[in-house]
Structures are given as structure tokens and as C-alpha cells.
Scaffold this active site. Structure first.
Site, short mmCIF file in Angstrom:
data_model
loop_
_atom_site.label_atom_id
_atom_site.label_comp_id
_atom_site.label_asym_id
_atom_site.label_seq_id
_atom_site.Cartn_x
_atom_site.Cartn_y
_atom_site.Cartn_z
N ALA B 12 -7.35 4.70 -8.82
CA ALA B 12 -6.99 3.12 -8.22
C ALA B 12 -8.03 2.02 -7.84
O ALA B 12 -8.10 1.15 -8.51
CB ALA B 12 -5.55 3.01 -7.86
N ALA B 13 -7.99 2.90 -6.83
CA ALA B 13 -9.71 2.12 -6.07
C ALA B 13 -10.35 1.83 -6.61
O ALA B 13 -11.87 0.97 -6.81
CB ALA B 13 -9.62 2.72 -5.14
N GLU B 34 -16.54 11.33 -12.09
CA GLU B 34 -14.84 11.14 -11.67
C GLU B 34 -15.09 12.94 -11.65
O GLU B 34 -15.55 13.11 -12.73
CB GLU B 34 -14.34 10.87 -12.77
CG GLU B 34 -12.55 11.42 -12.16
CD GLU B 34 -12.47 11.33 -10.92
OE1 GLU B 34 -11.89 10.90 -10.41
OE2 GLU B 34 -11.51 12.91 -10.97
N CYS B 44 2.25 7.28 -8.67
CA CYS B 44 4.09 7.49 -8.28
C CYS B 44 4.64 7.70 -9.38
O CYS B 44 6.19 7.88 -9.59
CB CYS B 44 3.81 6.03 -8.21
SG CYS B 44 2.67 5.58 -6.59
N ARG B 71 -14.14 -2.19 -21.42
CA ARG B 71 -14.95 -2.89 -20.64
C ARG B 71 -16.26 -2.95 -19.88
O ARG B 71 -16.39 -3.51 -18.94
CB ARG B 71 -14.14 -3.05 -19.21
CG ARG B 71 -12.23 -2.82 -19.43
CD ARG B 71 -12.34 -2.96 -18.26
NE ARG B 71 -10.46 -2.99 -18.44
CZ ARG B 71 -9.37 -2.81 -17.46
NH1 ARG B 71 -9.27 -2.61 -16.56
NH2 ARG B 71 -7.90 -3.32 -17.76
N ASP B 306 -6.57 6.05 -1.22
CA ASP B 306 -6.35 6.79 0.17
C ASP B 306 -7.24 7.54 0.45
O ASP B 306 -6.52 8.25 1.96
CB ASP B 306 -5.54 7.82 -0.81
CG ASP B 306 -4.36 7.17 -1.44
OD1 ASP B 306 -4.40 6.13 -1.53
OD2 ASP B 306 -4.02 8.41 -2.84
N ASN B 328 -5.67 -0.82 -5.33
CA ASN B 328 -5.48 -1.37 -6.05
C ASN B 328 -5.93 -2.86 -5.59
O ASN B 328 -7.25 -2.69 -5.78
CB ASN B 328 -4.63 -1.72 -6.85
CG ASN B 328 -4.10 -0.79 -7.88
OD1 ASN B 328 -4.77 -0.59 -9.21
ND2 ASN B 328 -3.39 0.61 -7.75
N TRP B 458 24.94 -15.84 4.56
CA TRP B 458 24.05 -14.91 5.12
C TRP B 458 23.87 -13.94 5.00
O TRP B 458 24.46 -12.56 4.85
CB TRP B 458 24.68 -15.07 6.68
CG TRP B 458 25.35 -15.83 7.65
CD1 TRP B 458 26.25 -16.65 7.50
CD2 TRP B 458 24.41 -17.10 7.98
NE1 TRP B 458 26.18 -18.08 8.14
CE2 TRP B 458 24.68 -18.02 8.88
CE3 TRP B 458 22.98 -17.18 8.50
CZ2 TRP B 458 24.30 -18.82 9.64
CZ3 TRP B 458 22.23 -17.73 9.07
CH2 TRP B 458 23.44 -18.66 9.79
#
Lengths: 474, 474
Positions: B12-13, B34, B44, B71, B306, B328, B458
Site C-alpha cells: 500500500a504505502a 519487492e 484487510c 504507470r 506499517d 496509503n 439525538w
């Protein structure tokens, strides 16, 4: 010398104030005058009562007259306050026993609002309703229910106009309905009529449904209503309801569409006639001007609820946004203030949510660019659509978010959300951000919840903030 | 001289940073190392893949290796970074082709975390899993699926360890399961195992499930798990998993409970061994210390996800809360920073949500009183339970809210929510209020959404604020 806390109006604001005052200062005399027979009832629940989803009238009552008495509140139903004399600190009250003067130490005007229908000729025909009173809701449900299928418990309200209800119960149930007005009531009534299998026509003078929600939610609601068979007549002015004694057709823009019943929901106006000549000032909206403690321009006279303006969190100006939480909150604060602890009524952000079948919409703050410019902002908006859950997790739904910000400062001004999966409640994130004067950059960096069943990594609110912030930065 | 942006870690990061940098500065060389074969996968989502609610492994991938290449990112899988030399601005990389040096202009450490299982003897037996890798998730699902019922498309991940999966597919499916650890993974896996009709035993060393959520949500989740037939062993230390080659029993606190499989979910630790001797400082948690831009103590070296600490919105101190959005968001901010626009990574509030069958829980900020006192607050908490909708509207559910505030200032420090009707997403209101340094008084006066299908007048959040504020004022 008598020092009672006198409340005019026995609904949300009035009874919240009375209850809070009695709780904080039990020794103080608290008198509530209510001109009708109904007290403490849930306006917002009426469409769901008409639909049949809420079973009985009594379900819509927050408090019974007995419960109110148990709190030590002197509730006087059938008592209409017809005059206020702030100099003498008295109100004039009319009841079945004639006219009398009641002194007050503090006075709360909580007279609410009334539904507007007079621009529509024929709104007084039988079969035409405004869904703004318990009796009207009871009559309409009786009308919709086939003879023999009526649930005797559905009309259990002690105060109900049984004659009116019985008259509608005897009629043949309608097969088609017109709704005049595409605001909250109109949209909710479309769902209610559809539940009774009526052929539903909704007429809206503006081009869009739910104008305060802006374009994107309006389009999604329109699509949902059409999917459920509701015929939308947008940009269509209804001239009149036609019929002899009973509604037979809607006439507008050269068309005449036969219908068996009609609901007019084209707006409400604050009940302020009582204040003519009292020196109690009204605001630009026509509702009662108040300060941060709910005080009016006359000493010891407060106003709260649908008859009063409040300060808007974004503009800082007084605004009239008659909604349920506002009434309860302001009433409660006034009750605490008159009991001896000055308590601000809080700002409003114009937060509102509405359900149209399975579509949920929320809005808060300032979305309208003209309004934003009027108060000195340079508004810029973005609309995105993103999933409500991680893409791989079942049950997600496309969620449309619009954010409006001030170009110069990046400050968030308002937002709207529409979608079918936990969409409406997400508006609270934006309402909270508005209250904290957050910028769109701050919004983008909020540490919001993420778990596949509830939200994607980037919640739709964050996606919208990213896109708008990207535009603000360039 | 080479100036690439080098990223260590393809999840993710790392990939958020690489993607954002390439988008903002397309001409810059971006290399992602990687060490494994899986990239950009949703941790998750794994419990829901094991459960069978998410169909295929590929569904859990945000990006394919091809999409990443499209990309313009130079992704090198099977390449492990084994050394960092901040002085020389190089990293040492090992791959099937041997060892090499890679110069960098900017470096991002996004090495993530690893599941801890070594305190539990026997966690290396066959049939024991940590649900922290795609291969483990694939193997466990294969194990749970009866022979013949396997969906060939379920194991469609191009990088999957097919030998491992095939070996588990051949075994008899388990009839009972132990879960060691009652955090997110443990609770989610209880739901997953139950969906496969296993007899489930959940072991938790502390007295409560989900310790970061505090007492009230823990109790509601425990009740829900028990209602679904999960046997809870709270306050129970598991000593070991017993068996010859394969898990046969859980042993702890003098008991031996036979089970056919086990998941160990007792925590994760940041992957930082790579940094030994580099001078890159770790924080008190053992994760990498970073500043508001994600910078480490060595120039041009960033850390995110993480493996990194971030600043906590309430305490202002560095904290380690490894969660998906944080990774992220911080990765994306670092990508934008190294592309030339310095961008803060944002604070964390420790916002987390979890689903246990139909029970939804959320938490944010500081709930633990000891922790609050450690950072100088005088914490006071209240817990309330209120309906999620107007009482008369069907479908509402009891919603439990805990709020913690600082007694002296009234500042909101944290909160939790548990319930079955749109409960979890309501935590975003509190996360937003925390970010704006709101007091409980301000929270009480928020203009939140009200409509019978979504909230009572409420909202439970407001009810909790009223009660806590009442206590603070007295």
C-alpha cells in the site's frame, strides 16, 4: 409576584425547554400553552405513518400529556396565546373558559411553523392534504386503507379528530395521487403512496427535486423515484387542484392529470403573527431573530424551533432552517438558561438527510454558489462517485459526494452525499468538519474509518476531498 | 548521476508513493523493490476471502504488475533490499541474479510488518496459519473447502504458491478451529470459520477482546460471537499448538482442546531489520521514527506504512498504529513530496472499525485512561446506549457509545461505538471532531443528521456527548 417560565407551543422546542427547566430547577413553575390537542409529536415520522411502516399514531408521540404532567409541567392544551406584552411581562390566553392574562418571568416562543398551501387553488378540497398535522396524517392513512382492512389500533391517538378520520375511512381508497412539491415531504410521500400501490405523480416547480441538496443528489433521487414508477413532472407549475368537492385532477402548465388525492408540500412558514406589535424583531427570513442564547430583542423573551432563526456555522449569519434537532437542541438550551445556567443554543449547519426508497441523501453547509458569494466566499465545487466499500467486498454501492469550498482559503463550505449504502449518515463527517472550520486539505488528511464491509481505503468523502483539493492547489 | 526515487516494498504505502510520484513527475525514474511475488494486495480482505465472501485472490489486488508497469513504475519483484547506505545514497539488492547496488535520489522504506507467532510453540505445524500473506490465505481457504467443491477460479492469483495450496486442498477439511488472539484478525476469522460450519474456539490472553476498543464494544462483540456459537476463552494464555506434523490441539491454562486447524493472530511487528546500522532512528514503538513529511532521521530517506510511526492527532506524540488508510495516505504524500510538492502525511487518530458478524464497532483517539494520563490528560469517560433510529421507525438497533474527555479542558480525547445499524461509520464523526480539537460541549451542539430511518433526533453520539458534558459541568 409570579415568576413562571411560560412556553407558547407544546411541541419539540417548547417541551424540550419545559422539561429541561423543570429538571434543573424543579421548584420553578413551568406552564406550557398549546392551542391544539396534540403535543410532542414527531412531524418527521408522519410520512412513515401514512406509508404504514409506523403502526400507530401514539408511536409518533415522544411524550404523553400524562408523562408531561409527571415531569411537573403545567401543560394547558386548547389554550391559545393571542397576545404578548413584553413590558408588562404577560401573555394573553384564550381557551374554552374565555380570555385571561398570564404573567411570566421568562417566556419562550415556540409556535413552530405552518404548511403553506394557499398558492395552490383547490388545496382545501376534500382529498387534498398537507402532511403537517397528526389529524391530516391520520385522515390520509384512513383514506388509503381499503375498507375492512383498517387496523383499529392505527388511530389510537387520544387527541385525534375521529370524525375527520371516519369520513375518510368511508371513502373509496384513491388509486392515484398527486404530490405538489419535491422537497422532503414530497419525496417521502412518493414512497408512502407507492407502498399503497398508487399511481404517483410528483410535481416540482424548480427543475430539480430537493433544491437544498444540489444537483447530484437530486438526480440520483429522481432516478430512484422513476425506477419505482413515480412519474416526475419537473419544472412544472401546478396552478390548481380541480374538482367539485373532492380532488379530481391536477392542473398545471396546460395539462390536466386526473388524480384521486393530492398532497401539497411546497414549504412551511414560521408562526409569528402573535408577535405583531410586540417589538420582538423578526429576521430577514421572517422568522424570529435570536442571539446565541435564543434570546429575542425583548428582555426575558426567547424563541426556539421552527419559528426562530439561528446562527449558521459557515456564514456566521442568522438563518432559518427549521429542522427537528435544531428545535430540540435550542429548546433544551433555553430551558437550561432560564433555569440559571446560560447555555448557547449552538449553531446550525443546515444538516439534513432524506430517504427516497433505498436512496439516502445528506447535505450540510452552503452548497449554493450564489449564496456562498453573497456572504463573501469564492466557491468552487467538485462531485465524485466512489464505492461505499472495498471493491471486492459485496454489498457496496456507488456513493456520490459533492464538496464546496472557498477558493482563497480552502475552507470547506458545504457538501452533499447520495447513495444506497450508509450514505446519509456520512454527512455527519462533513457537518463536524464544518463546525471545526476545516479546510479541504484537512478533510483530505482525516483519519477516517476503513474496513472492507464499511468503507474503501479512501472513503468517498476523502476521495472528494482529494479531487477538490487537487483543484484548489492548481 | 542517477536520481531515481527508490521504494522498498510493493504494497500500500510503497505503490501509493510510486504512483503519485510518477503522476506528478512523469519524467522521474521510480523503482520499486519487492522481495516477494505479491504486490498491492488487500490485507484487510483476507478474512473475507477465507470466508468465501470474496471469490478470488485476484479480487484482493488493487493493481496488477502489468497495471503498475503501465504507470511507468519499474517494479522488480523477487528483489530483496538487504542494505541501505544513506551516506552513499545506495541500497544493496539481492535477487535471483545475485547482489547489486542501486543509487537513489530519494528512498522510501515501506517494508510493512510481519505477523508474530513465535511466542506460540507449534505455530509452524501444518494446519496452523497467520493470515498475513496471500499464500497463507489461499492455503487456508483450500483447506476449508471440501474436496470436489473447490472453485478453480478462487486461486487465480498469478503469484500464488500453487504447491502449498494443492497440498492443503488434498487434506480433509477441518471440523474445528482455534483462533489464538482476539484482535481484528481473530474476530474476523471467527466469522470466517463459522461460515464454513467449524466449531470455533477463540483464545484471548487479556480479559477482553479487541483491547484498543475498550470495554463496551468488547462486551458487545463477545456477546455476538457467543450468539453465533463461538466458544470464547478469555483471560487464557495459549502455551502451544500440539500435534505431530499437524495441529491437533491447543494447550493452555491446563486445558487441552482438540482442534483441526489454528490461526495465530497475536499481533504484528514492523519490518525494520534492514535499517540496523544505518543511523535511521526508530521510535519508542520500534517502528521507524518520521516527521510530518514522513522523513526519517537521514536525509532523503522516508518511511511510510506499517513500518513507520506517525504523529497522533490527540497526543501530538509519535505512535505506531499500522492501518490501511494510514499507509496509503502517507505513501501518497511522500510520493507528492519527492515529486516536488512538500505534502504532510497527516496525523493519525487511531481510527479503526471492525465487523463481527452483524456487530459493527469503531474506535478513535485515546480511550485508555492510563495512556491519557501518560500524556498529561485527566481522563473521564461515559458510556451510553441509545437507539440508532427514531424509536417508532423499524430496523433500529441499540448503539453503545463511549466518549473520553479531558476533565480540565473538556477536550474530546477518544471514543468508541458499537451496534448493528450503521454504527461503525459513525466513528468518523468522532475522528473528525478529534482532528478539530473539539470539546465535548462543541460535540454536543453539532448539527448532525436527523431523519427517522437513519438517526433519532439525538444521535447516539450526541446523547453520549450530553451525558459526558453534564458530568464535566458538575
Amino acid at each position: 409576584m409570579s415568576d413562571p417560565f411560560v412556553v407558547v407551543g407544546g411541541d419539540a422546542a417548547g417541551l424540550s425547554a419545559a422539561s429541561k427547566c423543570k429538571r434543573e430547577a424543579p421548584e420553578r413553575e413551568v406552564i406550557v400553552f398549546e392551542k391544539g390537542q396534540w403535543v410532542s409529536y414527531a412531524h418527521c415520522g408522519m410520512p412513515y405513518y401514512v406509508k404504514g411502516e409506523v403502526e400507530s399514531l401514539n408511536d409518533l408521540l415522544s411524550l404523553s400529556p400524562e408523562g408531561i404532567a409527571d415531569r411537573g409541567i403545567d401543560l394547558r392544551r386548547g389554550h391559545e396565546v393571542v397576545g404578548v406584552d413584553p413590558a408588562a411581562r404577560t401573555v394573553t390566553v384564550e381557551s374554552g373558559n374565555g380570555r385571561s392574562e398570564q404573567p411570566y418571568g421568562d417566556l419562550l416562543i415556540a409556535t413552530g411553523a405552518h404548511a403553506v398551501s394557499d398558492p395552490i387553488d383547490g388545496a382545501d378540497l376534500a382529498g387534498a392534504f398537507t402532511v403537517h398535522s397528526m389529524d391530516a396524517a391520520a385522515a390520509l392513512r384512513a383514506f388509503l386503507t381499503p375498507p375492512g382492512a383498517a387496523d383499529p389500533d392505527a388511530v389510537d391517538g387520544e387527541a385525534v379528530d375521529r370524525e375527520l378520520v371516519a369520513a375518510y375511512a368511508e371513502r373509496d381508497p384513491p388509486a392515484s395521487a398527486a404530490i405538489v412539491g419535491g422537497g422532503y415531504v414530497g419525496v417521502e410521500m412518493a414512497e408512502a403512496f407507492s407502498a399503497h400501490d398508487l399511481d404517483v405523480h410528483l410535481f416540482q416547480r424548480p427543475e430539480r427535486l430537493l433544491p437544498p441538496f444540489g444537483e447530484a443528489p437530486a438526480e440520483r433521487v429522481a432516478e430512484t423515484l422513476r425506477d419505482h414508477g413515480v412519474t416526475l413532472h419537473l419544472d412544472t407549475e401546478v396552478e390548481r387542484l380541480a374538482g367539485e368537492d373532492t380532488v379530481e385532477a391536477v392542473v398545471g402548465d396546460g395539462e390536466r392529470i386526473p388524480v384521486d388525492t393530492a398532497v401539497v408540500g411546497i414549504g412551511i412558514r414560521p408562526n409569528t403573527a402573535l408577535l405583531d406589535g410586540t417589538g420582538i424583531e423578526l429576521g430577514h427570513s421572517g422568522a424570529i431573530a435570536t442571539d446565541e442564547y435564543g434570546r429575542t430583542s425583548r428582555e426575558n423573551v426567547y424563541a426556539a424551533g421552527d419559528c426562530a432563526e439561528m446562527r449558521h456555522a459557515v456564514t456566521g449569519e442568522s438563518d432559518w432552517v427549521p429542522l427537528g434537532l435544531t428545535a430540540n437542541r435550542a429548546g433544551r438550551a433555553v430551558g437550561q438558561t432560564v433555569a440559571g445556567t446560560p447555555t448557547p443554543v449552538g449553531d446550525i449547519a443546515g444538516t439534513a438527510v432524506v430517504k427516497a426508497f433505498e436512496m439516502e441523501c445528506g447535505r450540510t453547509g452552503i452548497l449554493d454558489h450564489e449564496r456562498a458569494r453573497d456572504v463573501g466566499f469564492d466557491p468552487v465545487s467538485e462531485t465524485i462517485t466512489a464505492g461505499s466499500r472495498s471493491g471486492y467486498y459485496p454489498g457496496g454501492a456507488e456513493t456520490t459526494v459533492t464538496l464546496t469550498a472557498d477558493r482563497g482559503t480552502g475552507r470547506l463550505l458545504g457538501g452533499s452525499i447520495a447513495g444506497e449504502d450508509r450514505a446519509a449518515i456520512r454527512i455527519d463527517t462533513l457537518a463536524t468538519a464544518l463546525d471545526g472550520d476545516a479546510t479541504v486539505g484537512e478533510l483530505e488528511r482525516l483519519d477516517l474509518a476503513y474496513a472492507p464491509p464499511f468503507s474503501p481505503v479512501w472513503d468517498p468523502v476523502l476521495v472528494a476531498a482529494k479531487v477538490l483539493n487537487g483543484r484548489l492547489e492548481n
